[in-house]
Design an enzyme around this catalytic site. Structure first.
Site, PDB file in Angstrom:
ATOM      1  N   ASP A  82       0.614  -1.318  -0.098  1.00 12.54           N
ATOM      2  CA  ASP A  82      -0.071  -0.131   0.090  1.00 12.54           C
ATOM      3  C   ASP A  82       0.876   1.366   0.023  1.00 12.54           C
ATOM      4  O   ASP A  82       1.895   1.247   0.627  1.00 12.54           O
ATOM      5  CB  ASP A  82      -0.727  -0.022   1.281  1.00 12.54           C
ATOM      6  CG  ASP A  82      -2.114   0.887   1.116  1.00 12.54           C
ATOM      7  OD1 ASP A  82      -2.623   1.141  -0.177  1.00 12.54           O
ATOM      8  OD2 ASP A  82      -2.479   1.301   2.209  1.00 12.54           O
ATOM      9  N   HIS A  83       0.469   2.277  -0.825  1.00 24.20           N
ATOM     10  CA  HIS A  83       0.944   3.605  -0.811  1.00 24.20           C
ATOM     11  C   HIS A  83       2.714   3.448  -1.125  1.00 24.20           C
ATOM     12  O   HIS A  83       3.226   4.005  -0.535  1.00 24.20           O
ATOM     13  CB  HIS A  83       0.815   4.243   0.513  1.00 24.20           C
ATOM     14  CG  HIS A  83      -0.597   4.922   0.418  1.00 24.20           C
ATOM     15  ND1 HIS A  83      -1.032   6.155  -0.204  1.00 24.20           N
ATOM     16  CD2 HIS A  83      -1.830   4.579   1.069  1.00 24.20           C
ATOM     17  CE1 HIS A  83      -2.333   6.341  -0.072  1.00 24.20           C
ATOM     18  NE2 HIS A  83      -2.767   5.517   0.771  1.00 24.20           N
ATOM     19  N   GLU A 134      -3.451   6.310  -8.282  1.00 25.12           N
ATOM     20  CA  GLU A 134      -4.067   7.309  -7.724  1.00 25.12           C
ATOM     21  C   GLU A 134      -3.728   8.657  -8.710  1.00 25.12           C
ATOM     22  O   GLU A 134      -2.474   8.643  -8.898  1.00 25.12           O
ATOM     23  CB  GLU A 134      -4.304   7.570  -6.322  1.00 25.12           C
ATOM     24  CG  GLU A 134      -2.867   8.115  -5.680  1.00 25.12           C
ATOM     25  CD  GLU A 134      -3.125   8.435  -4.265  1.00 25.12           C
ATOM     26  OE1 GLU A 134      -2.063   8.342  -3.565  1.00 25.12           O
ATOM     27  OE2 GLU A 134      -4.172   8.518  -3.716  1.00 25.12           O
ATOM     28  N   GLY A 205      -8.873   5.946   3.422  1.00 28.85           N
ATOM     29  CA  GLY A 205      -9.330   6.769   4.547  1.00 28.85           C
ATOM     30  C   GLY A 205     -10.654   6.549   5.039  1.00 28.85           C
ATOM     31  O   GLY A 205     -11.676   7.207   5.501  1.00 28.85           O
ATOM     32  N   ASN A 226     -10.660   0.801   1.867  1.00 30.54           N
ATOM     33  CA  ASN A 226      -9.406   0.516   2.811  1.00 30.54           C
ATOM     34  C   ASN A 226      -9.690   1.010   4.230  1.00 30.54           C
ATOM     35  O   ASN A 226     -10.088   2.165   4.462  1.00 30.54           O
ATOM     36  CB  ASN A 226      -8.193   1.467   2.168  1.00 30.54           C
ATOM     37  CG  ASN A 226      -7.799   0.963   0.963  1.00 30.54           C
ATOM     38  OD1 ASN A 226      -8.312   0.087   0.428  1.00 30.54           O
ATOM     39  ND2 ASN A 226      -6.759   1.655   0.440  1.00 30.54           N
TER      40      ASN A 226
HETATM   41 ZN   LIG Z   1      -4.632   5.323   1.818  1.00 35.98          ZN
END
Ligand SMILES: [Zn+2]
Length: 278
Positions: A82-83, A134, A205, A226
């Site tokens: 993630d990220h 994103e 978020g 998420n």
């Molecule tokens: Zn996130």
């Protein structure tokens, strides 16, 4: 069993239901998420963030443990990074068995984000790994995830076409690390985005979004939900209560074990809630 991201999201899109994606910081998180998913008999996404990797000072132990748990699960379990902002970490994760990666190029200028994300997609697809990404920063210091940021449908459409990503994180009113569950989302925008974009949409978020709004969000077209902070709050509340009540406790199993059970129960409850949204 270990599953790919689209393998789990595509049936959910078809059924207008949602899939929970939960952040893994320690081994107990991974165990709780798998046990909760097995209890619900529903697919799940386990996500190890770049920040969690930095915390452990190493990718390998936490990722390999998570992959092992997913492989042995009775339900489809996606292991997702993630990220990730560091392309090297994508390559390392793919080599170690992650089945999905969220590449976060949102701090880069748009054209560079598109170019680097497209490179990540090419590498990952060669290895059968799905990619979530994103768009760039569109307002606020928390960038794309600021509560005031909004993804524009035509930009989302172009970004997906230009990068070839398999899932798109969108900004529709949520923001990270919320401990109050009171956020209302821009559901009209969710509907427009899901019409404009032909890949599953991801809500980051989601910890600040209450149950009823999560259900509406899934109905409006969000698929991967998420959740990180909310599970941390569940785990920490249990640990804090145990340590407050029993000042002489020293064995971590005595407070982490019950906390892990609480997290598993919450994962089961949330997966059932999201799957029934449609
Ligand atoms: Zn996130």
């Amino acid at each position: 069993m270990l599953a790919g991201l689209r393998e789990v999201l595509d049936p959910a899109v078809a059924a207008h239901s949602g899939v929970g994606a939960f952040n893994i910081i320690c081994l107990e998180h991974a165990e709780a998420v798998i046990w909760g998913a097995e209890a619900a008999n529903l697919p799940v996404v386990l996500q190890v963030s770049e920040n969690a990797v930095l915390y452990h000072r190493s990718l390998e132990p936490i990722l390999i443990a998570t992959v092992a748990l997913a492989r042995n699960a009775d339900v489809p379990a996606v292991v997702h990074l993630d990220h990730v902002t560091d392309v090297e970490l994508v390559h390392a994760g793919v080599a170690l068995g992650a089945t999905s990666v969220m590449f976060d190029g949102s701090r880069r200028p748009y054209d560079e984000n598109v170019a680097v994300t497209a490179d990540v997609v090419r590498h990952c697809h060669k290895h059968g790994v799905d990619v979530e990404a994103e768009l760039g920063e569109i307002g606020g210091k928390d960038g794309v995830h600021a509560a005031t940021a909004r993804t524009k449908p035509h930009e989302a459409q172009d970004f997906v076409a230009d990068t070839g990503v398999d899932a798109l994180a969108v900004a529709v009113g949520s923001s990270h690390a919320q401990t109050e569950r009171s956020t209302r989302l821009d559901l009209g925008l969710v509907e427009r985005l899901s019409e404009a974009v032909d890949v599953p949409l991801v809500l980051h978020g989601s910890s600040g979004v209450p149950d009823d709004e999560l259900v509406r969000a899934v109905r409006a077209g969000l698929t991967k939900i998420n959740i990180g902070t909310h599970l941390n709050a569940t785990l920490t509340r249990s640990v804090r209560d145990a340590l407050t009540d029993q000042a002489r406790l020293v064995d971590p199993r005595k407070y982490l074990g019950p906390a892990r059970d609480k997290v598993a129960d919450e994962v089961e409850r949330l997966l059932r809630l999201l799957s029934k949204s449609g």
